[in-house]
Enzyme design. Structure first.
Site, PDB file in Angstrom:
ATOM      1  N   ASP A   5      10.725   3.836   5.778  1.00 21.62           N
ATOM      2  CA  ASP A   5      10.440   2.533   6.256  1.00 21.62           C
ATOM      3  C   ASP A   5      11.738   2.266   6.941  1.00 21.62           C
ATOM      4  O   ASP A   5      12.933   2.640   6.815  1.00 21.62           O
ATOM      5  CB  ASP A   5      10.262   1.662   5.287  1.00 21.62           C
ATOM      6  N   ASN A  46      -6.382  -1.122  -3.108  1.00 20.85           N
ATOM      7  CA  ASN A  46      -5.037  -1.710  -4.087  1.00 20.85           C
ATOM      8  C   ASN A  46      -5.563  -2.080  -5.311  1.00 20.85           C
ATOM      9  O   ASN A  46      -6.459  -3.026  -5.562  1.00 20.85           O
ATOM     10  CB  ASN A  46      -4.613  -2.613  -3.237  1.00 20.85           C
ATOM     11  N   LYS A  89       1.235   0.376  15.541  1.00 22.01           N
ATOM     12  CA  LYS A  89       0.800   1.496  15.496  1.00 22.01           C
ATOM     13  C   LYS A  89       0.866   2.678  16.613  1.00 22.01           C
ATOM     14  O   LYS A  89       1.311   3.804  16.340  1.00 22.01           O
ATOM     15  CB  LYS A  89      -0.541   1.281  14.978  1.00 22.01           C
ATOM     16  N   MET A 113       0.923  -1.096   0.017  1.00 25.22           N
ATOM     17  CA  MET A 113      -0.034   0.048   0.023  1.00 25.22           C
ATOM     18  C   MET A 113       0.955   1.404   0.103  1.00 25.22           C
ATOM     19  O   MET A 113       0.399   2.015  -0.663  1.00 25.22           O
ATOM     20  CB  MET A 113      -0.961  -0.007   1.220  1.00 25.22           C
ATOM     21  N   HIS A 160      -9.153   4.878   3.871  1.00 23.28           N
ATOM     22  CA  HIS A 160      -8.876   3.477   3.344  1.00 23.28           C
ATOM     23  C   HIS A 160      -8.693   3.565   1.729  1.00 23.28           C
ATOM     24  O   HIS A 160      -9.538   3.405   1.113  1.00 23.28           O
ATOM     25  CB  HIS A 160     -10.152   2.634   3.556  1.00 23.28           C
ATOM     26  N   GLU A 173      -1.192  -3.963  10.227  1.00 24.84           N
ATOM     27  CA  GLU A 173      -2.446  -3.597  11.092  1.00 24.84           C
ATOM     28  C   GLU A 173      -2.074  -4.390  12.411  1.00 24.84           C
ATOM     29  O   GLU A 173      -2.881  -5.162  12.877  1.00 24.84           O
ATOM     30  CB  GLU A 173      -3.698  -4.253  10.348  1.00 24.84           C
ATOM     31  N   ASN A 204     -14.315  -3.337   4.516  1.00 22.32           N
ATOM     32  CA  ASN A 204     -13.902  -4.674   5.152  1.00 22.32           C
ATOM     33  C   ASN A 204     -14.638  -5.250   6.281  1.00 22.32           C
ATOM     34  O   ASN A 204     -14.418  -6.526   6.511  1.00 22.32           O
ATOM     35  CB  ASN A 204     -12.468  -4.233   5.747  1.00 22.32           C
TER      36      ASN A 204
END
Length: 283
Positions: free
Chosen positions: A31, A140, A94, A12, A137, A89, A187
């Site tokens: 990252d 993809n 997070k 993503m 959201h 997730e 989702n």
């Protein structure tokens, strides 16, 4: 042009960074894995060069890459106006990230959570700026999708909504407003579908190819649920279902054991080369 930070160089994050750079924004891609950053830049270059072959517009790969600064330090985000978070997730990861972003970024920087399941209000509570946290959201592959879910948290200000909406407009994305709830709209439905499809394979009712063929041939879906799982990432599907199970405490979100086994085995779908199907390397 907006100076946008993108955290997470997975599937993503790569798509978001590429789409932003193609639309003229300056992008800082961060990252903690330098190898992931190298792979991300190579993937973006490949996707840009292949765009026209795949029916998209011609893309100047060199110009796109020149618009992206990549690195492993969150300090690189200090001057960004918006930061889009795309990490796994996982609540523990997070939680740690948002606390760090809150310190590193300017007080007026807007945080956009590109999450598929975790409530935006819960993420915003990790910061000292809950009014500047918004959920988006993205779908993809990001550069090819024309719409996304637009999710304000309880404290999200109108100014923040306007800022994020303007950014999405610049990317050519239709923002579809939905209320803040675990899994949102897409989702809540999709993860249950994929999870149940995995149960069919797990229980021997049908193999993956047959499950997907039913959805393509009988309902006209361009992709079956297990092909979709491989595209999104089997591990991402599992994490999302686990979040829904935890948030709602409802047995209908019980993750299929096959998803757990595949995740443990590294069978994550297209990004790993094998999931419910086997893929040739795109690189």
């Amino acid at each position: 042009m907006t100076n946008v930070g993108v955290v997470g160089a997975g599937v993503m994050g790569i798509g978001v960074a590429q789409d932003l750079a193609q639309k003229g924004h300056s992008v800082v891609l961060v990252d903690n894995n330098p190898d992931a950053l190298d792979e991300a830049l190579a993937r973006i270059e490949l996707e840009c060069r292949m765009s026209r072959m795949l029916g998209g517009p011609p893309v100047d790969a060199e110009a796109v890459l020149a618009s992206i600064t990549a690195g492993t330090s969150l300090e690189l985000l200090a001057e960004t106006e918006v930061v889009i978070e795309n990490i796994t997730e996982d609540w523990g990861l997070k939680s740690a990230l948002y606390a760090q972003l809150d310190v590193v970024c300017k007080a007026d920087t807007v945080f956009v959570a590109n999450t598929s399941a975790i409530p935006i209000t819960k993420l915003a509570a990790l910061t000292s700026r809950p009014d500047k946290v918004m959920g988006v959201h993205f779908m993809n592959p990001v550069p090819m999708k024309a719409a996304c879910e637009f999710i304000p948290g309880y404290h999200t200000s109108e100014q923040t909504k306007d800022t994020v909406r303007a950014l999405l407009d610049s990317m050519g994305k239709k923002a579809i407003p939905v209320n803040d709830s675990p899994g949102f709209v897409s989702n809540r439905v999709l993860m249950l579908t994929v999870n149940e499809a995995a149960f069919l394979v797990h229980e021997g009712v049908a193999d993956a190819k047959t499950v997907d063929e039913v959805f393509r041939s009988c309902f006209g879906h361009p992709m079956g649920p297990l092909e979709t799982a491989d595209l999104i990432g089997v591990d991402t599907i599992l994490y999302s279902v686990e979040v829904l199970y935890e948030q709602f405490n409802d047995s209908k979100y019980r993750p299929c054991p096959l998803l757990k086994k595949m995740t443990d085995a590294g069978l994550h779908g297209r990004k790993s080369g094998e999931g419910f199907y086997v893929y040739q390397s795109m690189g």
